[in-house]
Design a protein around this motif. Structure first.
Motif, PDB file in Angstrom:
ATOM      1  N   GLY A  48       0.888  -1.285   0.217  1.00  0.00           N
ATOM      2  CA  GLY A  48       0.134   0.086   0.052  1.00  0.00           C
ATOM      3  C   GLY A  48       0.789   1.148   0.017  1.00  0.00           C
ATOM      4  O   GLY A  48       0.274   2.395   0.111  1.00  0.00           O
ATOM      5  N   THR A  51      -0.091   3.887  -2.716  1.00  0.00           N
ATOM      6  CA  THR A  51      -1.553   4.112  -2.816  1.00  0.00           C
ATOM      7  C   THR A  51      -1.918   5.514  -3.163  1.00  0.00           C
ATOM      8  O   THR A  51      -1.191   6.354  -2.694  1.00  0.00           O
ATOM      9  CB  THR A  51      -2.382   3.919  -1.538  1.00  0.00           C
ATOM     10  N   SER A  58      -9.598   4.650  -3.745  1.00  0.00           N
ATOM     11  CA  SER A  58      -7.929   4.343  -3.519  1.00  0.00           C
ATOM     12  C   SER A  58      -7.549   3.149  -4.355  1.00  0.00           C
ATOM     13  O   SER A  58      -8.335   2.146  -4.520  1.00  0.00           O
ATOM     14  CB  SER A  58      -7.883   3.993  -1.889  1.00  0.00           C
ATOM     15  N   VAL A  59      -6.627   3.480  -5.038  1.00  0.00           N
ATOM     16  CA  VAL A  59      -5.671   2.149  -5.730  1.00  0.00           C
ATOM     17  C   VAL A  59      -4.390   2.081  -5.564  1.00  0.00           C
ATOM     18  O   VAL A  59      -3.809   3.116  -4.800  1.00  0.00           O
ATOM     19  CB  VAL A  59      -5.956   2.214  -7.267  1.00  0.00           C
ATOM     20  N   LYS A  60      -3.874   0.821  -5.710  1.00  0.00           N
ATOM     21  CA  LYS A  60      -2.206   0.765  -5.541  1.00  0.00           C
ATOM     22  C   LYS A  60      -1.816   1.072  -7.002  1.00  0.00           C
ATOM     23  O   LYS A  60      -2.038   0.058  -7.860  1.00  0.00           O
ATOM     24  CB  LYS A  60      -1.987  -0.552  -4.890  1.00  0.00           C
ATOM     25  N   CYS A  62       1.117   0.503  -8.181  1.00  0.00           N
ATOM     26  CA  CYS A  62       2.048  -0.447  -8.752  1.00  0.00           C
ATOM     27  C   CYS A  62       1.332  -1.494  -9.515  1.00  0.00           C
ATOM     28  O   CYS A  62       1.883  -2.257 -10.306  1.00  0.00           O
ATOM     29  CB  CYS A  62       2.845  -1.079  -7.426  1.00  0.00           C
ATOM     30  N   ARG A 111      -4.814   6.754   1.576  1.00  0.00           N
ATOM     31  CA  ARG A 111      -5.559   5.641   1.767  1.00  0.00           C
ATOM     32  C   ARG A 111      -6.562   6.654   2.888  1.00  0.00           C
ATOM     33  O   ARG A 111      -7.771   6.369   2.711  1.00  0.00           O
ATOM     34  CB  ARG A 111      -5.244   4.699   2.339  1.00  0.00           C
ATOM     35  N   GLY A 133      -5.126  -2.374   3.951  1.00  0.00           N
ATOM     36  CA  GLY A 133      -4.369  -2.477   2.794  1.00  0.00           C
ATOM     37  C   GLY A 133      -3.065  -1.792   2.804  1.00  0.00           C
ATOM     38  O   GLY A 133      -2.059  -1.714   1.974  1.00  0.00           O
ATOM     39  N   ASN A 134      -2.723  -1.248   3.947  1.00  0.00           N
ATOM     40  CA  ASN A 134      -1.540  -0.532   4.103  1.00  0.00           C
ATOM     41  C   ASN A 134      -0.405  -0.933   5.269  1.00  0.00           C
ATOM     42  O   ASN A 134      -1.118  -1.079   6.286  1.00  0.00           O
ATOM     43  CB  ASN A 134      -1.754   1.057   4.144  1.00  0.00           C
TER      44      ASN A 134
ATOM     45  N   HIS B  35      -5.305  -7.491 -10.782  1.00  0.00           N
ATOM     46  CA  HIS B  35      -4.649  -7.792  -9.714  1.00  0.00           C
ATOM     47  C   HIS B  35      -4.270  -9.282  -9.637  1.00  0.00           C
ATOM     48  O   HIS B  35      -3.382  -9.416  -8.863  1.00  0.00           O
ATOM     49  CB  HIS B  35      -5.481  -7.265  -8.400  1.00  0.00           C
ATOM     50  N   LYS B  42       4.505  -9.149 -14.558  1.00  0.00           N
ATOM     51  CA  LYS B  42       5.727  -8.730 -13.934  1.00  0.00           C
ATOM     52  C   LYS B  42       6.671  -9.813 -13.956  1.00  0.00           C
ATOM     53  O   LYS B  42       7.966  -9.571 -14.081  1.00  0.00           O
ATOM     54  CB  LYS B  42       5.313  -8.196 -12.484  1.00  0.00           C
ATOM     55  N   ASP B 103      -8.006  -6.316   0.365  1.00  0.00           N
ATOM     56  CA  ASP B 103      -7.974  -5.328   1.061  1.00  0.00           C
ATOM     57  C   ASP B 103      -8.916  -4.123   0.174  1.00  0.00           C
ATOM     58  O   ASP B 103      -9.098  -4.307  -0.868  1.00  0.00           O
ATOM     59  CB  ASP B 103      -6.455  -4.533   1.534  1.00  0.00           C
ATOM     60  N   PRO B 104      -9.087  -2.940   0.984  1.00  0.00           N
ATOM     61  CA  PRO B 104      -9.791  -2.051   0.237  1.00  0.00           C
ATOM     62  C   PRO B 104      -9.600  -1.695  -1.093  1.00  0.00           C
ATOM     63  O   PRO B 104     -10.253  -1.545  -2.163  1.00  0.00           O
ATOM     64  CB  PRO B 104      -9.995  -0.996   1.251  1.00  0.00           C
ATOM     65  N   GLN B 105      -8.260  -1.239  -1.160  1.00  0.00           N
ATOM     66  CA  GLN B 105      -7.873  -0.800  -2.485  1.00  0.00           C
ATOM     67  C   GLN B 105      -7.811  -1.986  -3.529  1.00  0.00           C
ATOM     68  O   GLN B 105      -8.161  -1.543  -4.727  1.00  0.00           O
ATOM     69  CB  GLN B 105      -6.124  -0.273  -2.531  1.00  0.00           C
ATOM     70  N   VAL B 106      -7.450  -3.118  -3.290  1.00  0.00           N
ATOM     71  CA  VAL B 106      -7.638  -4.417  -4.301  1.00  0.00           C
ATOM     72  C   VAL B 106      -9.102  -4.414  -4.329  1.00  0.00           C
ATOM     73  O   VAL B 106      -9.243  -4.937  -5.643  1.00  0.00           O
ATOM     74  CB  VAL B 106      -6.902  -5.484  -3.597  1.00  0.00           C
ATOM     75  N   ASN B 108     -11.165  -2.343  -4.888  1.00  0.00           N
ATOM     76  CA  ASN B 108     -11.569  -1.341  -5.813  1.00  0.00           C
ATOM     77  C   ASN B 108     -11.207  -1.633  -7.290  1.00  0.00           C
ATOM     78  O   ASN B 108     -12.005  -1.133  -8.187  1.00  0.00           O
ATOM     79  CB  ASN B 108     -10.948  -0.096  -5.531  1.00  0.00           C
ATOM     80  N   ARG B 109     -10.459  -2.526  -7.613  1.00  0.00           N
ATOM     81  CA  ARG B 109     -10.134  -3.105  -8.824  1.00  0.00           C
ATOM     82  C   ARG B 109     -10.244  -4.364  -9.223  1.00  0.00           C
ATOM     83  O   ARG B 109     -10.811  -4.513 -10.142  1.00  0.00           O
ATOM     84  CB  ARG B 109      -8.670  -2.997  -9.019  1.00  0.00           C
ATOM     85  N   THR B 190      -4.642 -10.385   6.390  1.00  0.00           N
ATOM     86  CA  THR B 190      -5.466  -9.373   5.500  1.00  0.00           C
ATOM     87  C   THR B 190      -4.704  -9.561   4.102  1.00  0.00           C
ATOM     88  O   THR B 190      -3.369  -9.764   3.985  1.00  0.00           O
ATOM     89  CB  THR B 190      -5.293  -7.881   5.689  1.00  0.00           C
TER      90      THR B 190
END
Lengths: 158, 289
Positions: A48, A51, A58-60, A62, A111, A133-134, B35, B42, B103-106, B108-109, B190
């Protein structure tokens, strides 16, 4: 392979940049647009540190291709302070010692910036799951949670 | 880490995406939330020459009610599932599962369609789809067809999806009175895949269980239905003794791969425990429904 020109809003300013399709958003932000506040940690969408806010979520960065940002809006930690005044979250991280080495901090800030819009008055438990996520390798989570909580209180409409 | 070179395509419609896929049968690849795919690219585990992004296609978004079924667009993200009032009301099992993913960011995608198409035994939606008896709607050059979830997951990274097809939607039954679900997933932290997971959907008629599906995650080459314990519980009044017998049959049905999450024996025991909890949760909900 031919490069492509993409255009998006970065911290409310229009930017154009010539990229290869395979370039990740975080690399373009740091290396081409010289916005090095967004950090590269694990590069595997776990930690994260990278972020950013992308089209209001919020997105990562990378694990998002820069080309996918074409036409979108990106907000990075550089865009948090307004006219030289720190964002309440940045103030709170400073006051509550929400950072130790500081490496995870840009990701934590970005985040929590979005999280407090999703949930303006969170409980501690909600902060912990909203920020799950962080990762902070200094394990400074107590004060990060405290900072988010105190920023939330300050940001409440009077 | 940067993926290898590829040409990027962002078709506006599903038909355009299918056409692109047909033009690049050997080296074209669909990307959804990316994701799972981008990390593989990579590492050069995947090296598509043509990447076809379907994440933004409007017709693959959205959740609608169709009679007794819910239709979920394949590019609906985990976050959108969690926020959906319709899913919360009519199929809360999907919400519970989505909340336990990454997690929240993941979230979202990550999309429900991507999770199902990938065919990773550690992904969570496949077992949920099996337990719900969902239909997977796919589209290719010959048009649309529907594949029952029970016929979809064939092995590790192997599904019934043809190389020239795209998942367009998922159709799941809305919950009915007397139906209950249980979702339990053991994970170390997580963002981790399940050490073992069990999803149960059952229906009670009076006190008798007249319908039950038990689906397991990450304890075999793909998500699968545990039919022996289902047969044991079907048509019976489920009590603690019967749950114990079912748990043993769950354990016998597992064939997990040993990895950093544990050895095979441990994972079998954990699958049984997740199944015990999910059967109990499903019973309690069916009685309250």
């Amino acid at each position: 392979m031919a490069k492509k020109l993409i255009a998006f809003k970065l911290n409310n300013q229009p930017v154009e940049v010539l990229i290869e399709a395979r370039e990740l958003l975080v690399h373009v932000l740091r290396e081409q647009l010289a916005q090095t506040g967004t950090h590269i940690g694990c590069e595997t969408s776990h930690c994260g540190a990278c972020t950013v806010d992308f089209n209001g979520e919020s997105v990562k960065s990378c694990t998002v291709l820069a080309i996918q940002a074409n036409g979108g809006e990106v907000l990075t930690v550089e865009g948090l302070a307004q006219n030289g005044t720190l964002h309440p979250l940045q103030e709170a991280f400073m006051q509550d010692h929400g950072l130790q080495c500081g490496f995870c901090t840009p990701g934590m800030l970005m985040r929590s910036f979005r999280f407090l819009q999703e949930n303006p008055d969170p409980t501690e438990e909600e902060i912990r799951s909203g920020m799950a996520g962080n990762l902070c390798r200094c394990t400074g989570y107590q004060n990060i949670v405290k900072a988010v909580k105190s920023a939330a209180a300050k940001m409440q409409p009077a | 880490m940067i993926p290898g070179e590829f040409e990027y395509h962002a078709p506006a419609t599903v038909d355009d995406a299918i056409q692109l896929l047909a033009q690049h049968p050997d080296d074209g690849k669909i990307i959804a939330g990316g994701h799972s795919l981008l990390p593989m690219m990579k590492l050069r585990f995947a090296e598509p020459a043509h990447l076809i992004n379907i994440f933004e296609i409007p017709e693959l978004k959205g959740i609608t009610e169709e009679g007794s079924m819910l239709r979920i667009g394949a590019m609906t993200t985990e976050s959108e599932l969690i926020r959906s009032a319709l899913i919360n009301q009519k199929c809360p099992l999907i919400v519970e599962a989505a909340k336990m993913i990454a997690d929240p960011q993941v979230r979202n995608r990550g999309t429900i369609g991507g999770d199902i198409a990938h065919g990773d035994p550690g992904n969570d939606h496949p077992a949920v789809m099996l337990a719900l008896d969902a239909d997977i709607v796919v589209k290719g050059p010959q048009g649309e067809r529907t594949i029952a979830a029970k016929d979809f997951f064939l092995g590790t990274y192997v599904t019934a999806l043809e190389p020239n097809e795209i998942i367009t939607a998922i159709r799941v039954p809305a919950s009915t009175p007397g139906t209950g679900y249980g979702f339990n997933k053991l994970k170390r932290k997580t963002g981790d895949f399940a050490t073992a997971g069990a999803t149960v959907v059952l229906h009670l008629k009076g006190n008798t269980c007249d319908e039950i599906r038990i689906a397991l995650t990450n304890v075999g080459p793909t998500a699968f239905r545990a039919e022996a314990p289902e047969a044991l519980l079907q048509g019976r009044e489920i009590d603690d003794a019967l749950i114990e017998q079912a748990a043993i049959k769950v354990m016998e049905s597992c064939a997990p791969a040993e990895d950093l999450r544990g050895d095979a024996e441990y994972k079998c025991h954990m699958a049984a425990e997740m199944a015990r909890r999910s059967i109990r949760d499903a019973l309690a909900r069916a009685k309250g429904n």
